[in-house]
Design an enzyme around this catalytic site. Sequence first.
Site, short mmCIF file in Angstrom:
data_model
loop_
_atom_site.label_atom_id
_atom_site.label_comp_id
_atom_site.label_asym_id
_atom_site.label_seq_id
_atom_site.Cartn_x
_atom_site.Cartn_y
_atom_site.Cartn_z
CG ASN A 94 2.34 7.10 -0.64
OD1 ASN A 94 2.78 5.96 -0.46
ND2 ASN A 94 3.08 8.18 -0.52
CB SER B 247 4.80 11.24 -0.05
OG SER B 247 6.16 11.37 0.25
CD GLU C 290 3.75 7.31 -7.19
OE1 GLU C 290 2.76 6.56 -7.27
OE2 GLU C 290 3.86 8.17 -6.28
CG HIS D 70 6.55 10.11 -4.52
ND1 HIS D 70 5.52 9.20 -4.39
CD2 HIS D 70 7.16 10.17 -3.31
CE1 HIS D 70 5.53 8.73 -3.15
NE2 HIS D 70 6.51 9.29 -2.48
#
Length: 693
Positions: free
Chosen positions: A474, A403, A436, A424
């Site tokens: 993130n 992540s 992702e 991801h």
Amino acid sequence: MTIHYELHDDIAVLAADNPPVNALGHAVRLGLQDGITRAQADGAKAVVIYGRGRTWFAGADIREFGKPLQEPSLPDLCNLIEASTIPVIAAMHGTALGGGLEVALGCHYRVAVPTAKMGLPEVHLGLIPGAGGTQRLPRVIGSEQAIALITSGRPIDAAKALELGVIDKVEAGDPLELGLDYARNLIAQGAQTRPISKMPAPKLIDFEGAKAGVAKKARGQISPVVAVDAVQNASTLPFDQGLAEERRLFLELIETDQRQGMIHAFFSERQVRKLPELDGITPRNLASIGVIGGGTMGAGIATAALLAGLCVVLIEMTDAGAAAAKDRIAGNLSGALKRGKIDQAKHDAILNEALRCATDYEALSQTDLIIEAVFEDMDIKKQVFAKLDQVAKPGAILASNTSYLDLDEIAASTSRPADVIGLHFFSPAHVMKLLEVVVGAQTAPDVVATGFALGKRLGKTSVRSGVCDGFIGNRMMFTYRSCADHMVLDGASPYQIDRVLEKFGFAMGLFAVSDLAGLDIGWANRKRLAPLRDPQERVPTYADKICEKGDYGQKTGRGYYIYEGRSKVENPDVMQLVEAERTELGITPRAFSDAEILRRYMAAMVNEAAKIVGEGIARRPLDVDMVSLMGYGFPRFHGGPLKWADMQGLPELLADIQSFAQEDAFFWQPAPLLVQLVAEGRTFDDLNKEAAQ
Ligand code: T1G
């Protein structure tokens, strides 16, 4: 020619031919208008309308919205069809959506093949049906059903449409033949036209109650609530007045930011999968995948792959771990069984044939793509990839579900960095739409293409990301979370911030989401980053102190909130920790208005997003918007943070950031791209358009 006119004996046929989805653009509307007029002039006894290609009309041409209207308008066309002196039959297949269903409701008879789907999804574009749907549909199925269909925007299948009386017949076969047969029978029976507008008005229902229920679900979205008003008019006004009111409400919604935001989301969802760098690149073969780690993420990824028809080999450290992973997957599958996504036979076949759980990496030696989903620790990931490098077949793709971590560093632990990619997923991986696709410095183009092919196969919205800490989503979250923490230290409360975000349209506020995800995940990430932090950075510690108490959110029953059964209440410990930290830091708390909280929160998000685009981590602003919508619950009616920023005005946002920088120049460094766009009077959307050329 988008509408072909043919005479089959005494039946006129209007064949729509406007690929890919027979959108009701100006040329199609003109063609239908001319066709209906000509059929009557030719003395035809009936008209059949059908769509060539994969579908009946899938709605108005969305690209025309916001542009000057060209006559005939769709409502006028539906009225013209309905006013025909000879019966008009709609013969439908594929997806009869929006204006497409409204054209069918303008017809006198409707027939469909069993696989046809129909609905009025306009609310998903920030609109309401604008061609008579809110007036004709309630006359056919009643106000309650009409409100349910229109405010949810969900399509129904042909069987349900027949049951509700939306269509007259369902039969397998070629839609044209189906339409011609039906027309011949009508003619043989001397059947007349059957205008819905002449049907009695639907009976009154508790519209206020219905509206309140819809507004609650809409969480700030306007169009579903307006749709209830429009449907109410079908019961209270004569048809023509109801239609005029529908048009007024429709044109009002066309002018809203929400319409712009939702249409941006519609087209971005389709644009995000088009990457010029992948033109002409053939993905590698994908029949089986391996998953390393059977925890929540690994089991979710395996479930998504199994539901998409792939064979899966899942590796765990121990037999007990492998058995527990199988149980988790079985749990996910029984959920899919309950929701009717799979039947019992498929369920059993998946568990008994398609899934294999093992502890020996050798079991992965024939899989096409292997996804590592182990603990978020660089050393552990490198060990896993080094082992994979030994067992995976040549040409196999090695993917990490990391992540945050540096994919290039992970790839360097193998002898085949070109075959390494980041995939991801978001928890729960078999539910969340976002994927992702993280492209490393050495990742080969066909490996990237295979990542996108897997995403498509799993029904995901795949977004390309370059390598940086936290990739797109993130990394942004880390920044707007820091902004929130700073506001809490300076006087705001986590609960006020959550209320502001829910009022903005988020299903859950930031702190409530942290409790859901588990506070220990953020804590582990803060510990990982601590040695790398710049001494100038403000790093509040109250969040760590909550975790030190063992409060990890929903999974421990306490976090920012206290969870008892289905209720949640504010956890008083939190503000005590915050006040203690303020005192320790000598901070005199001040009041924050809701408006200021939103301005700062969004400024932080947009500024970081602009850095991510400026650095090329995200190829286009729409990529960032898609990540936020599909993975972080950003309200779709705002279109995404960068679409929202364009609609707010970039100069104002930059001015905000520059004024906030007076207090904290380190945190509020304006993104060079944002400064450039403002200086050039351009927008993020201009960048999207340029990238599409
Ligand atoms: N207008 C213009 N382009 C459209 C379109 C439309 N209505 N629908 C699809 N496209 C394009 C899409 O952008 C893509 O282009 C290509 O067609 C294939 O679509 C007055 C106000 C029909 C279920 O909301 O839900 O009628 O990317 O990739 O996955 O009341 O498209 O290839 O260049 O999505 O098979 C109401 C919208 C309009 C339906 C097919 N109708 N479309 O899905 O293919 S508002 C809708 C869809 C209205 C009236 C009002 C889906 C689909 P490109 P795709 P798909």
